[in-house]
Design a protein around this motif. Structure first.
Motif, PDB file in Angstrom:
ATOM      1  N   PHE A  20       0.819  -1.206   0.000  1.00 21.58           N
ATOM      2  CA  PHE A  20       0.000   0.000   0.000  1.00 21.58           C
ATOM      3  C   PHE A  20       0.859   1.264   0.000  1.00 21.58           C
ATOM      4  N   GLN A  21       1.931   1.231  -0.765  1.00 21.12           N
ATOM      5  CA  GLN A  21       2.759   2.399  -1.021  1.00 21.12           C
ATOM      6  C   GLN A  21       3.423   2.183  -2.376  1.00 21.12           C
ATOM      7  N   TYR A  22       3.915   3.265  -2.978  1.00 18.95           N
ATOM      8  CA  TYR A  22       4.476   3.135  -4.321  1.00 18.95           C
ATOM      9  C   TYR A  22       5.496   4.236  -4.573  1.00 18.95           C
ATOM     10  N   THR A  23       6.307   4.040  -5.599  1.00 18.58           N
ATOM     11  CA  THR A  23       7.238   5.077  -6.022  1.00 18.58           C
ATOM     12  C   THR A  23       6.636   5.827  -7.206  1.00 18.58           C
ATOM     13  N   LEU A  24       6.968   7.109  -7.283  1.00 19.92           N
ATOM     14  CA  LEU A  24       6.560   7.953  -8.401  1.00 19.92           C
ATOM     15  C   LEU A  24       7.834   8.497  -9.024  1.00 19.92           C
ATOM     16  N   ASP A  27      12.482   9.077  -7.546  1.00 16.03           N
ATOM     17  CA  ASP A  27      12.882   9.815  -6.350  1.00 16.03           C
ATOM     18  C   ASP A  27      11.793  10.041  -5.310  1.00 16.03           C
ATOM     19  N   LEU A  28      10.552   9.709  -5.594  1.00 18.84           N
ATOM     20  CA  LEU A  28       9.466   9.973  -4.653  1.00 18.84           C
ATOM     21  C   LEU A  28       8.832   8.668  -4.193  1.00 18.84           C
ATOM     22  N   LEU A  29       8.545   8.605  -2.895  1.00 20.42           N
ATOM     23  CA  LEU A  29       7.858   7.455  -2.311  1.00 20.42           C
ATOM     24  C   LEU A  29       6.582   7.975  -1.655  1.00 20.42           C
ATOM     25  N   ILE A  30       5.453   7.394  -2.024  1.00 22.81           N
ATOM     26  CA  ILE A  30       4.149   7.879  -1.583  1.00 22.81           C
ATOM     27  C   ILE A  30       3.403   6.757  -0.876  1.00 22.81           C
ATOM     28  N   ALA A  31       2.812   7.102   0.265  1.00 20.23           N
ATOM     29  CA  ALA A  31       2.062   6.123   1.053  1.00 20.23           C
ATOM     30  C   ALA A  31       0.652   6.662   1.291  1.00 20.23           C
TER      31      ALA A  31
END
Length: 214
Positions: A20-24, A27-31
């Motif tokens: 339930f989190q991902y990279t964009l 350089d960005l990690l979003i939860a």
């Protein structure tokens, strides 16, 4: 591009479980918050796995070390967002249409790692890019342990309406005590930008710039 954690960190077994989190991008990690908060101020709490490396809280610039699972809070108006050490994030000015030039940029530099950025441009109106009328300016950031080193290469390529130079503001994250900077060996002043050290420079497109910040 949104990517599952396992695609970017295939050798990390914990990343395979971080569903339930991902990279964009790189350089960005979003939860995202996916459960309702039971607090009066609607602040939510969730667990977040950080892969190896140095990470920075996008909202507070708090430094985080990778290879650990954290409990993070998310107020109702934001979500957990981490930036990889070594990232170069580009901020442009608001425009009304794609054909408006983006010659004034903010480059946000994050300490704690190395990274590259290829800044792409074309005329924003026609399909001339298909026949080679486009340009890329490459940036390479390195954390030397004593500070940051940024190399800006000459712009590769041309297009109709291209400016002769880029107007850049470099904003440094993770080095609040930085006091000095040089451009091609010449000392230049640092100035505050939202409480962070920053440096305003002009990049003539046909030149190489080597910038150090300590």
């Amino acid at each position: 591009m949104m990517r599952a954690m396992v695609l970017d960190y295939q050798d990390d077994p914990n990343a395979r479980q971080a569903e339930f989190q991902y990279t964009l991008g790189p350089d960005l990690l979003i939860a995202p918050i996916y459960q309702e908060s039971n607090r009066d101020d609607l602040t939510a709490t969730r667990s977040l796995y950080l892969p190896e490396g140095t990470w920075w809280d996008f909202w507070t610039d708090e430094r985080r070390t990778g290879r650990q699972t954290l409990a993070v809070e998310a107020p109702i108006d934001s979500l957990p967002l981490l930036v990889r050490g070594g990232a170069i994030l580009v901020y442009g000015e608001p425009v009304r249409r794609a054909s408006q030039p983006q010659n004034r940029l903010e480059l946000h530099l994050y300490a704690g790692g190395n990274g590259t950025l290829d800044y792409y441009e074309d005329d924003g109106r026609t399909q001339a890019y298909r026949t080679g009328e486009r340009a890329i300016t490459s940036f390479h950031l390195e954390d030397t342990g004593e500070g940051l080193s940024l190399n800006i290469s000459p712009t590769n390529g041309t297009f109709n309406g291209q400016s002769a130079e880029l107007d850049l503001t470099l904003v440094v994250h993770g080095m609040p005590k930085a006091r000095s900077a040089t451009i091609n060996g010449q000392s230049v002043p640092l100035r505050p930008f939202d409480g962070k050290p920053s440096l305003a420079i002009i990049h003539p497109r046909n030149t190489t710039l080597q910038i150090t910040i300590r």
